[in-house]
Motif scaffolding. Sequence first.
Motif, mmCIF file in Angstrom:
data_model
loop_
_atom_site.group_PDB
_atom_site.id
_atom_site.type_symbol
_atom_site.label_atom_id
_atom_site.label_comp_id
_atom_site.label_asym_id
_atom_site.label_seq_id
_atom_site.Cartn_x
_atom_site.Cartn_y
_atom_site.Cartn_z
ATOM 1 N N ILE A 4 0.914 -1.355 -0.146
ATOM 2 C CA ILE A 4 0.002 -0.074 -0.077
ATOM 3 C C ILE A 4 0.856 1.272 -0.015
ATOM 4 C CG2 ILE A 4 -1.578 1.166 1.414
ATOM 5 C CD1 ILE A 4 -3.165 -1.293 2.043
ATOM 6 N N ASN A 5 1.842 1.243 0.785
ATOM 7 C CA ASN A 5 2.605 2.775 0.948
ATOM 8 C C ASN A 5 3.924 2.406 0.075
ATOM 9 O OD1 ASN A 5 0.722 4.018 2.417
ATOM 10 N ND2 ASN A 5 1.386 2.769 4.486
ATOM 11 N N GLU A 6 4.120 1.335 -0.625
ATOM 12 C CA GLU A 6 5.155 1.259 -1.319
ATOM 13 C C GLU A 6 5.273 2.162 -2.661
ATOM 14 O OE1 GLU A 6 7.179 -2.296 -3.587
ATOM 15 O OE2 GLU A 6 6.867 -2.818 -1.584
ATOM 16 N N ARG A 7 6.199 2.835 -3.037
ATOM 17 C CA ARG A 7 6.058 3.667 -4.461
ATOM 18 C C ARG A 7 6.526 2.733 -5.187
ATOM 19 N NH1 ARG A 7 4.603 7.184 -7.702
ATOM 20 N NH2 ARG A 7 6.346 8.012 -8.830
ATOM 21 N N GLN A 8 5.841 2.622 -6.345
ATOM 22 C CA GLN A 8 5.933 1.538 -7.391
ATOM 23 C C GLN A 8 6.533 2.377 -8.761
ATOM 24 O OE1 GLN A 8 2.715 -1.470 -7.838
ATOM 25 N NE2 GLN A 8 1.827 0.169 -6.346
ATOM 26 N N ASP A 9 7.570 1.691 -9.393
ATOM 27 C CA ASP A 9 8.090 2.342 -10.485
ATOM 28 C C ASP A 9 7.777 1.655 -11.690
ATOM 29 O OD1 ASP A 9 10.062 0.264 -10.510
ATOM 30 O OD2 ASP A 9 11.713 1.564 -9.466
ATOM 31 N N PHE A 10 8.271 2.083 -12.876
ATOM 32 C CA PHE A 10 8.172 1.442 -14.089
ATOM 33 C C PHE A 10 8.455 0.068 -14.013
ATOM 34 C CE2 PHE A 10 9.504 0.170 -18.341
ATOM 35 C CZ PHE A 10 8.416 0.521 -19.169
ATOM 36 N N SER A 11 9.499 -0.663 -13.550
ATOM 37 C CA SER A 11 10.067 -1.818 -13.449
ATOM 38 C C SER A 11 8.899 -2.561 -12.659
ATOM 39 C CB SER A 11 11.471 -2.050 -13.000
ATOM 40 O OG SER A 11 12.484 -1.435 -13.697
ATOM 41 N N ASP A 12 8.618 -2.214 -11.407
ATOM 42 C CA ASP A 12 7.583 -3.177 -10.640
ATOM 43 C C ASP A 12 6.552 -3.448 -11.445
ATOM 44 O OD1 ASP A 12 9.310 -2.721 -8.289
ATOM 45 O OD2 ASP A 12 8.181 -0.844 -7.819
ATOM 46 N N ILE A 13 5.834 -2.453 -12.114
ATOM 47 C CA ILE A 13 4.717 -2.904 -13.040
ATOM 48 C C ILE A 13 4.886 -3.475 -14.128
ATOM 49 C CG2 ILE A 13 2.706 -1.587 -13.995
ATOM 50 C CD1 ILE A 13 2.527 -1.202 -11.391
ATOM 51 N N ALA A 14 6.043 -3.238 -14.759
ATOM 52 C CA ALA A 14 6.358 -4.247 -15.839
ATOM 53 C C ALA A 14 6.736 -5.916 -15.401
ATOM 54 C CB ALA A 14 7.691 -3.761 -16.615
ATOM 55 N N ASP A 15 7.145 -5.951 -14.330
ATOM 56 C CA ASP A 15 7.477 -7.052 -13.710
ATOM 57 C C ASP A 15 6.122 -7.798 -13.545
ATOM 58 O OD1 ASP A 15 10.221 -6.861 -13.743
ATOM 59 O OD2 ASP A 15 10.213 -6.391 -11.544
ATOM 60 N N THR A 16 4.954 -7.105 -12.981
ATOM 61 C CA THR A 16 3.820 -7.509 -12.774
ATOM 62 C C THR A 16 3.085 -7.913 -14.002
ATOM 63 O OG1 THR A 16 3.413 -6.169 -10.787
ATOM 64 C CG2 THR A 16 1.479 -6.955 -11.711
ATOM 65 N N PHE A 17 3.237 -7.152 -14.936
ATOM 66 C CA PHE A 17 2.709 -7.546 -16.464
ATOM 67 C C PHE A 17 3.468 -8.973 -17.002
ATOM 68 C CE2 PHE A 17 1.326 -3.148 -18.607
ATOM 69 C CZ PHE A 17 0.392 -2.955 -17.433
ATOM 70 N N LEU A 18 4.724 -8.954 -16.628
ATOM 71 C CA LEU A 18 5.485 -10.363 -16.910
ATOM 72 C C LEU A 18 4.793 -11.499 -16.453
ATOM 73 C CD1 LEU A 18 9.147 -9.591 -17.204
ATOM 74 C CD2 LEU A 18 7.522 -10.122 -18.934
#
Length: 193
Positions: A4-18
């Motif tokens: 919830i409080n963790e700042r997400q970056d491009f790589s975090d979301i790209a990993d979730t997509f993967l």
Amino acid sequence: MSLINERQDFSDIADTFLLHGSMQSPAFLDGRLCASLALHDLNAEAWLEAVCLSLGVEQPRDEAAAERLLGWRRQTLEALAGSELNFEPLLPDELFSLAERAQGLKEWTQGFLEVIQDAGEAPRRDWSEALREAIDDLQGLTAIETEIDDSAENENDLFALTEHARMAAMLLYTEHHPGQPQVEQVDDPAPQH
């Protein structure tokens, strides 16, 4: 572990997509997210549905993935609505080549403008001249050259273009949500004390 409080970056979301079997860049969807939050007050359920549709899945694969995708929406909304004006488009960072970063900006802009074009002319009638110009200028970003070398000059140019996209997104949100955040009007020539 709470995201919830963790700042997400491009790589975090790209990993979730993967994890969902998708190689697509999150940049395009982030552009759509920003414009949708501004124009349509996109709720969490509709966002999750849109992401799953884009990923070609019926639902997030688990609770952690759902929380990460919802956290992405939440952090974007908080940044757009916040008085700190610290919104940043979700784009590849310094770990990526300049060409990859330029491609990310191009895709973000395409997603952002797609939502605006889908909304039609009605919302535009109430826009300030500054917002209309900012959105019109973004059209040029959809055709930027992405096969660029890693150089200081290209880096500076890309930074300036990214800053323009960032400001256009904040201006769009601010004009559709007056008073959130409390910022001075761009076209107000009176000095602020």
